[in-house]
Scaffold this active site. Structure first.
Site, short mmCIF file in Angstrom:
data_model
loop_
_atom_site.label_atom_id
_atom_site.label_comp_id
_atom_site.label_asym_id
_atom_site.label_seq_id
_atom_site.Cartn_x
_atom_site.Cartn_y
_atom_site.Cartn_z
N PRO A 12 0.79 -1.22 0.00
CA PRO A 12 0.00 0.00 0.00
C PRO A 12 0.83 1.28 0.00
CG PRO A 12 -0.14 -1.14 2.10
CD PRO A 12 0.52 -2.08 1.15
N ASN A 13 0.34 2.22 -0.77
CA ASN A 13 0.87 3.59 -0.88
C ASN A 13 2.15 3.70 -1.70
OD1 ASN A 13 -1.19 4.92 0.72
ND2 ASN A 13 -0.30 3.86 2.47
N ARG A 20 5.65 12.38 -2.85
CA ARG A 20 5.74 12.94 -1.50
C ARG A 20 6.85 12.22 -0.74
NH1 ARG A 20 0.73 12.22 1.73
NH2 ARG A 20 1.96 13.46 3.18
N TYR A 25 11.85 8.29 0.72
CA TYR A 25 11.65 7.24 -0.29
C TYR A 25 12.28 7.56 -1.65
CZ TYR A 25 8.31 5.61 3.19
OH TYR A 25 7.73 5.17 4.35
N ASN A 77 7.91 -5.84 -1.49
CA ASN A 77 7.94 -4.73 -0.54
C ASN A 77 6.52 -4.64 0.00
OD1 ASN A 77 7.93 -2.42 0.94
ND2 ASN A 77 9.06 -1.19 -0.57
N ALA A 80 3.48 -1.03 4.60
CA ALA A 80 3.02 -1.06 6.00
C ALA A 80 2.52 -2.44 6.42
CB ALA A 80 1.93 -0.02 6.20
N GLU A 101 12.56 -9.89 0.61
CA GLU A 101 11.83 -8.72 1.11
C GLU A 101 12.68 -7.48 0.88
OE1 GLU A 101 11.02 -9.10 5.27
OE2 GLU A 101 10.08 -7.12 5.44
N HIS A 103 12.85 -3.18 1.34
CA HIS A 103 12.34 -1.89 1.84
C HIS A 103 13.23 -0.78 1.31
CE1 HIS A 103 9.45 -3.68 4.55
NE2 HIS A 103 10.38 -4.57 4.86
N ARG A 110 14.09 3.73 11.82
CA ARG A 110 12.88 4.55 11.89
C ARG A 110 12.09 4.24 13.17
NH1 ARG A 110 9.89 4.48 6.29
NH2 ARG A 110 8.90 6.29 7.28
O1 CA2 Z 1 10.81 1.59 3.24
C1 CA2 Z 1 9.92 0.95 2.68
O2 CA2 Z 1 10.01 0.50 1.54
C2 CA2 Z 1 8.58 0.73 3.41
O3 CA2 Z 1 8.13 -0.57 3.10
C3 CA2 Z 1 7.64 1.78 2.86
C4 CA2 Z 1 6.29 1.81 3.57
C5 CA2 Z 1 6.46 1.84 5.10
O4 CA2 Z 1 5.19 1.71 5.72
C6 CA2 Z 1 7.37 0.74 5.58
O5 CA2 Z 1 7.53 0.88 6.99
C7 CA2 Z 1 8.73 0.84 4.91
C8 CA2 Z 1 5.47 3.02 3.16
C9 CA2 Z 1 5.23 3.16 1.69
C10 CA2 Z 1 4.54 4.45 1.44
O6 CA2 Z 1 5.24 5.14 0.42
C11 CA2 Z 1 4.94 6.44 0.21
C12 CA2 Z 1 5.65 7.06 -0.78
C13 CA2 Z 1 5.43 8.39 -1.06
C14 CA2 Z 1 4.50 9.11 -0.34
C15 CA2 Z 1 3.78 8.49 0.66
C16 CA2 Z 1 4.00 7.14 0.93
#
Ligand code: CA2
Length: 152
Positions: A12-13, A20, A25, A77, A80, A101, A103, A110
């Site tokens: 997700p996301n 953003r 990221y 990946n 969340a 996996e 990330h 974090r």
């Molecule tokens: O670091 C990673 O790849 C994560 O899997 C990314 C997830 C986070 O919940 C994990 O703890 C670590 C979040 C992905 C959301 O990505 C966004 C990218 C741009 C704007 C908002 C969210």
């Protein structure tokens, strides 16, 4: 066994990448990552399916489909869902191929709630904190991981 058919799953996301929070990221979009991963897979002569969903159920459906369609490895990946989803862990435990996996960020640097990943209990390898390069390193790693030696 050399890996030939790879599924790359994104949770997700991750469709928001590049729009953003670039300080966490990066500036690349998910489509940029898709193109880079596809290019590397083609260089290796491997087939690739790249999929993103905001739905836990769709990710589980994709893992279940991979069990049956001869997919040799999953790069995931879980975003969340890494930190919450026993259901994704169960689906991966029912899958017999290799699992890496990835990330983008270093989840261990974090918030505390990101330090634990259910998916890591199943993953043959974990890459965190290397940005989008992590997906490419995962593809390279698939050529080297011998799952049979890792299972206890
Ligand atoms: O670091 C990673 O790849 C994560 O899997 C990314 C997830 C986070 O919940 C994990 O703890 C670590 C979040 C992905 C959301 O990505 C966004 C990218 C741009 C704007 C908002 C969210």
């Amino acid at each position: 066994m050399s890996v030939r058919k790879v599924l790359v799953l994104n949770g997700p996301n991750l469709n928001l990448l590049g729009t953003r929070q670039p300080e966490i990221y990066g500036y690349e979009t998910l489509d940029d990552i898709h193109q880079a991963v596809r290019h590397k897979a083609e260089q290796k002569g491997w087939t690739l399916r790249f999929f993103q969903s905001n739905s836990e159920g769709e990710l589980i459906d994709a893992i279940q489909a991979a069990r049956l369609d001869g997919t040799d490895a999953i790069i995931i990946n879980p975003a969340a869902y890494s930190h919450t989803s026993v259901a994704i862990l169960d689906a991966l435990n029912a899958y017999e191929g290799k699992v890496i996996e990835v990330h983008l960020s270093n989840i261990h640097k974090r918030e505390t709630f990101r330090h634990h990943s259910y998916v890591s209990l199943r993953a043959d390898g974990v890459i965190a904190g290397l940005g989008s390069r992590g997906y490419l390193l995962a593809l390279d790693g698939l050529g080297h991981v011998d799952v049979s030696k890792q299972k206890t």
